[in-house]
Design an enzyme around this catalytic site. Structure first.
Site, PDB file in Angstrom:
ATOM      1  N   ASP A  79       0.850  -1.195   0.000  1.00 48.55           N
ATOM      2  CA  ASP A  79       0.000   0.000   0.000  1.00 48.55           C
ATOM      3  C   ASP A  79       0.891   1.254   0.000  1.00 48.55           C
ATOM      4  O   ASP A  79       2.017   1.224   0.537  1.00 48.55           O
ATOM      5  CB  ASP A  79      -0.883  -0.039   1.262  1.00 48.55           C
ATOM      6  CG  ASP A  79      -2.042   0.947   1.189  1.00 48.55           C
ATOM      7  OD1 ASP A  79      -2.491   1.265   0.083  1.00 48.55           O
ATOM      8  OD2 ASP A  79      -2.505   1.381   2.277  1.00 48.55           O
ATOM      9  N   HIS A  80       0.391   2.342  -0.575  1.00 53.28           N
ATOM     10  CA  HIS A  80       1.082   3.639  -0.600  1.00 53.28           C
ATOM     11  C   HIS A  80       2.616   3.552  -0.572  1.00 53.28           C
ATOM     12  O   HIS A  80       3.247   3.786   0.454  1.00 53.28           O
ATOM     13  CB  HIS A  80       0.640   4.516   0.580  1.00 53.28           C
ATOM     14  CG  HIS A  80      -0.764   4.985   0.454  1.00 53.28           C
ATOM     15  ND1 HIS A  80      -1.154   5.994  -0.394  1.00 53.28           N
ATOM     16  CD2 HIS A  80      -1.892   4.558   1.076  1.00 53.28           C
ATOM     17  CE1 HIS A  80      -2.451   6.180  -0.294  1.00 53.28           C
ATOM     18  NE2 HIS A  80      -2.942   5.319   0.573  1.00 53.28           N
ATOM     19  N   HIS A 176      -8.555   9.499   4.765  1.00 48.70           N
ATOM     20  CA  HIS A 176      -7.857   8.498   5.572  1.00 48.70           C
ATOM     21  C   HIS A 176      -8.171   8.791   7.036  1.00 48.70           C
ATOM     22  O   HIS A 176      -7.950   9.912   7.493  1.00 48.70           O
ATOM     23  CB  HIS A 176      -6.341   8.586   5.361  1.00 48.70           C
ATOM     24  CG  HIS A 176      -5.857   7.953   4.089  1.00 48.70           C
ATOM     25  ND1 HIS A 176      -4.979   8.571   3.239  1.00 48.70           N
ATOM     26  CD2 HIS A 176      -6.105   6.735   3.542  1.00 48.70           C
ATOM     27  CE1 HIS A 176      -4.704   7.758   2.225  1.00 48.70           C
ATOM     28  NE2 HIS A 176      -5.381   6.652   2.377  1.00 48.70           N
ATOM     29  N   GLY A 177      -8.690   7.823   7.766  1.00 45.24           N
ATOM     30  CA  GLY A 177      -9.042   8.056   9.166  1.00 45.24           C
ATOM     31  C   GLY A 177     -10.507   8.423   9.308  1.00 45.24           C
ATOM     32  O   GLY A 177     -11.277   8.329   8.351  1.00 45.24           O
ATOM     33  N   HIS A 204      -9.977   4.467  -1.163  1.00 46.22           N
ATOM     34  CA  HIS A 204      -9.188   4.536   0.076  1.00 46.22           C
ATOM     35  C   HIS A 204     -10.055   5.190   1.148  1.00 46.22           C
ATOM     36  O   HIS A 204     -11.008   5.904   0.828  1.00 46.22           O
ATOM     37  CB  HIS A 204      -7.929   5.372  -0.156  1.00 46.22           C
ATOM     38  CG  HIS A 204      -6.866   4.615  -0.887  1.00 46.22           C
ATOM     39  ND1 HIS A 204      -5.634   4.337  -0.338  1.00 46.22           N
ATOM     40  CD2 HIS A 204      -6.862   4.048  -2.115  1.00 46.22           C
ATOM     41  CE1 HIS A 204      -4.912   3.647  -1.212  1.00 46.22           C
ATOM     42  NE2 HIS A 204      -5.631   3.464  -2.295  1.00 46.22           N
ATOM     43  N   GLY A 205      -9.702   4.956   2.416  1.00 46.50           N
ATOM     44  CA  GLY A 205     -10.429   5.639   3.490  1.00 46.50           C
ATOM     45  C   GLY A 205     -11.765   5.001   3.828  1.00 46.50           C
ATOM     46  O   GLY A 205     -12.768   5.687   3.984  1.00 46.50           O
TER      47      GLY A 205
HETATM   48  P1  13P Z   1      -8.751   4.319   6.662  1.00 42.75           P
HETATM   49  O1  13P Z   1      -7.660   4.449   7.658  1.00 42.75           O
HETATM   50  O2  13P Z   1      -9.640   5.510   6.598  1.00 42.75           O
HETATM   51  O3  13P Z   1      -9.519   3.051   6.829  1.00 42.75           O
HETATM   52  O4  13P Z   1      -8.060   4.247   5.217  1.00 42.75           O
HETATM   53  C1  13P Z   1      -7.115   3.242   4.954  1.00 42.75           C
HETATM   54  C2  13P Z   1      -6.501   3.417   3.624  1.00 42.75           C
HETATM   55  O5  13P Z   1      -7.091   3.951   2.714  1.00 42.75           O
HETATM   56  C3  13P Z   1      -5.136   2.881   3.450  1.00 42.75           C
HETATM   57  O6  13P Z   1      -4.642   3.065   2.180  1.00 42.75           O
END
Ligand code: 13P
Length: 285
Positions: A79-80, A176-177, A204-205
């Protein structure tokens, strides 16, 4: 299993696959157990930001061993990742897909950099996710702060055509979060992106996003949803209350017991997401 294969099936049958961010034995076990309970495929994701604290080669070997005996398809995703070296290292130790995050660059530079990654990854039959637009950061997230620019559908089309990526992360207003205010998700934009590219789309998120909104996104073509923060909150909230009780009673619980209970708490949260993402489809595994 190659993530592309998992996502092509999801795209065809209109459900989404959970990509859980993991960084330990317990997080991986919880993710695979949740997927097995619901008989859905799962993507084990590890971010480049955990490279300093996680033995990547050891981690990949562990996930591979668990995936081989799992009753559902499991893929291992980077990821990322911002550095080419991290991507090469992940490919070398068996990750089946990688995300190159060039979202901080201009469109043309993002295209150039992503294209190079795609050429390398495809030689090893590893699929590639990339992002245009940039995710904002909400509460309790462990990700980088983005500027919240949403994905432009026209640029998405050009980006996919020129880079040959396998799935596209579209910024449509999730963060994110946890959300600091009311979520403002641009479903109209998602529809336009869906109409302009035909590869699987990634959201994402996942954390803090309502069931209703997640389902709407899936109906509009999202096939992979990333979840990190809510699982971390489930684990840390459990630890907080377990330790508060233990210390009040002057007890010293054993770490192995604490770990096992924490894993169960993470699994509960993961099952909730896997169930929503399945869109009531029972995939042929
Ligand atoms: P969240 O932390 O909002 O669940 O998002 C995770 C994410 O998109 C990781 O790439």
């Amino acid at each position: 299993m190659n993530t592309k294969k998992i996502l092509k099936q999801a795209q065809k049958n209109k459900y989404a696959v959970a990509a859980f961010n993991t960084y330990s034995l317990e997080t991986v076990q919880a993710a695979i157990a949740a997927a097995e309970d619901e008989q859905q495929p799962v993507i084990i994701a590890l971010g480049e930001r955990y490279f300093p604290t996680v033995d990547i080669e050891g981690f990949a070997a562990m996930v591979r061993a668990m995936a081989l005996k799992a009753s559902v398809p499991v893929s291992l995703h980077l990821d990322h990742a911002y550095e080419k070296e991290s991507i090469i290292r992940a490919i070398q130790c068996g990750f089946t897909s990688v995300m190159f995050d060039g979202s901080k660059y201009s469109l043309s530079e993002n295209i150039e950099r992503t294209k190079e990654i795609t050429e390398i990854a495809h030689l090893a039959d590893v699929s590639v996710e990339a992002e245009i637009g940039s995710m904002a950061k909400g509460a309790f997230s462990d990700e980088e702060e983005g500027d919240g620019t949403l994905t432009d559908p026209e640029s998405a089309k050009q980006f996919v055509e020129e880079t040959d990526i396998d799935f596209l992360a579209a910024a449509i207003g999730t963060v994110h979060g946890l959300y600091k205010g009311e979520p403002n998700i641009d479903f109209n934009r998602l529809k336009k992106i869906r109409d302009s590219v035909n590869i699987p789309l990634v959201l994402h998120g996942g954390s803090g996003t309502s069931e209703d909104k997640l389902k709407q996104a899936i109906d509009l073509g999202i096939c992979k949803i990333n979840v990190n923060t809510e699982v971390s909150i489930a684990a840390v909230s459990f630890l907080k209350s377990a330790f508060e009780t233990a210390f009040k009673n002057e007890e010293m619980p054993h770490l192995s017991t604490v770990n096992a209970k924490m894993e169960q708490e993470m699994k509960k949260t993961m099952v909730k997401f896997v169930r929503i993402f399945s869109n009531q489809v029972k995939p042929v595994l």
